[in-house]
Design a protein around this motif. Sequence first.
Motif, PDB file in Angstrom:
ATOM      1  N   THR A   1      -8.179 -11.551   0.223  1.00  0.00           N
ATOM      2  CA  THR A   1      -6.647 -11.402   0.489  1.00  0.00           C
ATOM      3  C   THR A   1      -6.383  -9.870   0.604  1.00  0.00           C
ATOM      4  O   THR A   1      -5.641  -9.453   1.513  1.00  0.00           O
ATOM      5  CB  THR A   1      -5.734 -12.167  -0.281  1.00  0.00           C
ATOM      6  N   LEU A   2      -6.480  -9.202  -0.486  1.00  0.00           N
ATOM      7  CA  LEU A   2      -6.305  -7.547  -0.470  1.00  0.00           C
ATOM      8  C   LEU A   2      -7.085  -7.119   0.496  1.00  0.00           C
ATOM      9  O   LEU A   2      -6.293  -6.146   1.181  1.00  0.00           O
ATOM     10  CB  LEU A   2      -6.503  -7.128  -1.942  1.00  0.00           C
ATOM     11  N   SER A   3      -8.364  -7.227   0.634  1.00  0.00           N
ATOM     12  CA  SER A   3      -9.059  -6.246   1.690  1.00  0.00           C
ATOM     13  C   SER A   3      -8.464  -6.597   3.048  1.00  0.00           C
ATOM     14  O   SER A   3      -8.393  -5.741   4.013  1.00  0.00           O
ATOM     15  CB  SER A   3     -10.347  -6.740   1.556  1.00  0.00           C
TER      16      SER A   3
ATOM     17  N   GLU B  86     -14.268 -17.175 -10.651  1.00  0.00           N
ATOM     18  CA  GLU B  86     -15.051 -16.253  -9.927  1.00  0.00           C
ATOM     19  C   GLU B  86     -14.454 -16.620  -8.355  1.00  0.00           C
ATOM     20  O   GLU B  86     -14.374 -15.567  -7.805  1.00  0.00           O
ATOM     21  CB  GLU B  86     -16.698 -16.347  -9.964  1.00  0.00           C
ATOM     22  N   LYS B  87     -14.206 -17.794  -8.150  1.00  0.00           N
ATOM     23  CA  LYS B  87     -14.058 -18.079  -6.674  1.00  0.00           C
ATOM     24  C   LYS B  87     -12.467 -17.696  -6.479  1.00  0.00           C
ATOM     25  O   LYS B  87     -12.143 -16.824  -5.577  1.00  0.00           O
ATOM     26  CB  LYS B  87     -14.140 -19.681  -6.622  1.00  0.00           C
ATOM     27  N   ASP B  88     -11.545 -17.854  -7.617  1.00  0.00           N
ATOM     28  CA  ASP B  88     -10.263 -17.297  -7.281  1.00  0.00           C
ATOM     29  C   ASP B  88     -10.028 -15.921  -7.208  1.00  0.00           C
ATOM     30  O   ASP B  88      -9.395 -15.174  -6.220  1.00  0.00           O
ATOM     31  CB  ASP B  88      -9.511 -17.556  -8.671  1.00  0.00           C
ATOM     32  N   LEU B  89     -11.015 -15.105  -7.840  1.00  0.00           N
ATOM     33  CA  LEU B  89     -10.947 -13.580  -7.796  1.00  0.00           C
ATOM     34  C   LEU B  89     -11.613 -13.283  -6.437  1.00  0.00           C
ATOM     35  O   LEU B  89     -11.068 -12.372  -5.919  1.00  0.00           O
ATOM     36  CB  LEU B  89     -12.101 -13.004  -8.894  1.00  0.00           C
TER      37      LEU B  89
ATOM     38  N   TYR C 113     -11.343 -14.954  -3.684  1.00  0.00           N
ATOM     39  CA  TYR C 113     -10.092 -14.990  -2.741  1.00  0.00           C
ATOM     40  C   TYR C 113      -9.193 -13.888  -2.931  1.00  0.00           C
ATOM     41  O   TYR C 113      -8.562 -13.503  -2.056  1.00  0.00           O
ATOM     42  CB  TYR C 113      -9.248 -16.189  -3.013  1.00  0.00           C
ATOM     43  N   THR C 114      -8.928 -13.569  -3.995  1.00  0.00           N
ATOM     44  CA  THR C 114      -7.728 -12.495  -4.190  1.00  0.00           C
ATOM     45  C   THR C 114      -8.405 -10.890  -3.736  1.00  0.00           C
ATOM     46  O   THR C 114      -7.685 -10.432  -3.031  1.00  0.00           O
ATOM     47  CB  THR C 114      -7.679 -12.159  -5.817  1.00  0.00           C
ATOM     48  N   TYR C 115      -9.731 -10.797  -3.823  1.00  0.00           N
ATOM     49  CA  TYR C 115     -10.310  -9.550  -3.329  1.00  0.00           C
ATOM     50  C   TYR C 115     -10.393  -9.845  -1.660  1.00  0.00           C
ATOM     51  O   TYR C 115      -9.973  -8.619  -0.958  1.00  0.00           O
ATOM     52  CB  TYR C 115     -11.725  -9.374  -3.554  1.00  0.00           C
TER      53      TYR C 115
END
Length: 127
Positions: free
Chosen positions: A77-79, A68-71, A73-75
Motif C-alpha cells: 500500500t505504501l509503495s 507477515e501477510k499484513d506487513l 500488504y502495508t508495504y
Amino acid sequence: MGKPRVNIRISTKLYAQLCEAADKPGVTKTAIVEDALRAWFDPEARSVLEERLLARMDAFDQHQADMEKDLAYTYATLSHFVYYWLTRTEPIPEGERDIAHALGQRRLEYFNEQVSSKMSAAPEPAA
C-alpha cells in the motif's frame, strides 16, 4: 500371592511431598507411586503433552504468517501510494524549489518527531 515390593530411595523433600499427598482421605503412597510409574511408562500420556506443544507451535506459526501477510500488504500500500504520488505530482517551478524544499524539510522533521513520540509512548510488545 501379593504385589511385589520395591524399596527405593528418594530425596527428603520429595518424600515429604509424597507423605503430604498421601495424608488425604482415600489416597495412599502406593497409589501415588503406581500412578506416577504408569504415566512414566505410558507413551500416550507423553504424546498428549507433545500434541499440546505442537498445537501451540502451529498457532504461533499461523500468527507469525498472518503478521507477515499484513506487513506485506502495508508495504504494498505504501509503495503504491508513493509511486502514485511521485508520478502524478507536477514538478515544482525553478523559482519555488528552495521554498518547497525548506517546507518539505520542516514537514519531514515534524513527521519524524510525531513517529518518534508515538513509538516512545507505545507499550513494549510482550516477549
